[in-house]
Design a protein around this motif. Structure first.
Motif, PDB file in Angstrom:
ATOM      1  N   TYR A   1       0.832  -1.199   0.000  1.00 14.02           N
ATOM      2  CA  TYR A   1       0.000   0.000   0.000  1.00 14.02           C
ATOM      3  C   TYR A   1       0.870   1.255   0.000  1.00 14.02           C
ATOM      4  N   GLY A   2       1.803   1.335   0.951  1.00 13.87           N
ATOM      5  CA  GLY A   2       2.700   2.480   0.985  1.00 13.87           C
ATOM      6  C   GLY A   2       3.500   2.619  -0.298  1.00 13.87           C
ATOM      7  N   LEU A   3       3.951   1.476  -0.838  1.00 15.02           N
ATOM      8  CA  LEU A   3       4.700   1.506  -2.091  1.00 15.02           C
ATOM      9  C   LEU A   3       3.827   2.025  -3.234  1.00 15.02           C
ATOM     10  N   SER A   4       2.552   1.623  -3.252  1.00 18.00           N
ATOM     11  CA  SER A   4       1.672   2.089  -4.329  1.00 18.00           C
ATOM     12  C   SER A   4       1.548   3.607  -4.325  1.00 18.00           C
ATOM     13  N   LYS A   5       1.563   4.212  -3.137  1.00 20.38           N
ATOM     14  CA  LYS A   5       1.439   5.659  -3.054  1.00 20.38           C
ATOM     15  C   LYS A   5       2.701   6.353  -3.574  1.00 20.38           C
ATOM     16  N   ILE A   6       3.852   5.767  -3.321  1.00 18.03           N
ATOM     17  CA  ILE A   6       5.092   6.335  -3.862  1.00 18.03           C
ATOM     18  C   ILE A   6       5.098   6.226  -5.379  1.00 18.03           C
ATOM     19  N   VAL A   7       4.708   5.076  -5.897  1.00 15.85           N
ATOM     20  CA  VAL A   7       4.636   4.904  -7.349  1.00 15.85           C
ATOM     21  C   VAL A   7       3.684   5.932  -7.951  1.00 15.85           C
ATOM     22  N   ASN A   8       2.555   6.155  -7.293  1.00 11.16           N
ATOM     23  CA  ASN A   8       1.589   7.133  -7.813  1.00 11.16           C
ATOM     24  C   ASN A   8       2.167   8.547  -7.831  1.00 11.16           C
TER      25      ASN A   8
END
Length: 285
Positions: free
Chosen positions: A141-148
């Motif tokens: 989840y946290g990684l998805s926000k960085i990717v976004n």
């Protein structure tokens, strides 16, 4: 009248964002996978992992506020969480770019710093934690926000689109303030979010200001209330739960937030209006 598409407008935060834009005189379209409990504007059901559907729902919009997502870990499997959050954001920004939409705000998260869902507990390197703090997630989840956020930067480089990523703290709707007395003296219950919170109404105004502002390029901003969610002073909270953190970048003499919102105030002209102490008092009255 400007038209704004709000994705995820049937959700807890989305409902208040839709309401705020409608009250401010915008033409609003809600895009979600389900109908809202209260009809405030037209709603289209769409799968934002489908680029064609995403183009269709954004057609004719002047701006987009993208809130639709799996909102935390342990709701869906990690791979589904990552894929949904990353692909829906990519498609929203790809369609916006293709349609000539120049303004977007997307929901990022305090979880991107890695503390919230860490399997191996980590601590902030300094407080108040600001946007320059390293983002060190151990979860999808946290990684998805960085990717976004990186996706937003790419689209800005490619098209010049302004994209504001709002790193939201713990989002609190008005009817949740009655829960505060149960935890305000229990710092261990909310240490992973550094005791932050943000009222849905203040988050909604930040979304509006993010698309009304000019010249921000692609930027990430913390969105939090001015105070912590605790009845314990901030330095005492840190001493009890994070005693090894010694880098304090503000005086912290009272109940100040440990999740810095100064940059959002400066760049958006935003000021949170709601604090839990006042709201709990209204409930008790």
């Amino acid at each position: 009248m400007k038209k704004v598409v709000v994705t995820g407008g049937s959700g807890m935060l989305g409902h208040w964002v839709v309401r705020h834009f409608v009250e401010q005189g915008y033409e609003v379209l809600n895009v979600d996978t389900r109908r809202p409990e209260e009809t405030l504007c037209p709603t289209l059901i769409a799968d934002l992992e489908n680029l064609g559907e995403t183009y269709s729902v954004l057609a004719g919009a002047d701006a987009v506020v993208h809130l639709a997502a799996i909102p935390a870990m342990n709701i869906r499997t990690p791979d589904v969480t990552f894929r949904n959050n990353v692909m829906s954001t990519y498609n929203v920004l790809e369609a916006a770019a293709g349609l000539g939409i120049r303004k977007a705000a997307i929901a990022s998260s305090e979880s991107s710093y890695g503390i919230v869902f860490a399997e191996h507990r980590i601590m902030p390197q300094y407080v108040p934690l600001d946007e320059d703090h390293p983002q060190l997630p151990q979860d999808s989840y946290g990684l998805s926000k960085i990717v976004n956020e990186k996706t937003a930067e790419m689209f800005h480089r490619r098209t010049g689109m302004q994209v504001v990523s709002l790193r939201l703290g713990n989002v609190i709707p008005p009817d949740w303030y009655e829960r505060f007395p149960s935890f305000i003296h229990k710092p261990e219950e909310r240490e992973r979010i550094l005791w932050s919170y943000i009222d849905t109404r203040d988050a909604a105004s930040a979304c509006r200001l993010a698309i009304e502002a000019d010249g921000l390029d692609a930027i990430a901003l913390n969105i939090a209330a001015d105070d912590s969610s605790m009845a314990i002073r901030s330095r005492e909270l840190m001493a009890e739960r994070y005693p090894d953190v010694t880098n304090f970048r503000a005086p912290l003499e009272d109940y100040e937030t440990l999740f810095s919102n100064e940059r959002a105030k400066r760049l958006l002209g935003w000021q949170p209006q709601y604090q839990w102490r006042n709201e709990v008092g209204r409930i008790e009255e």
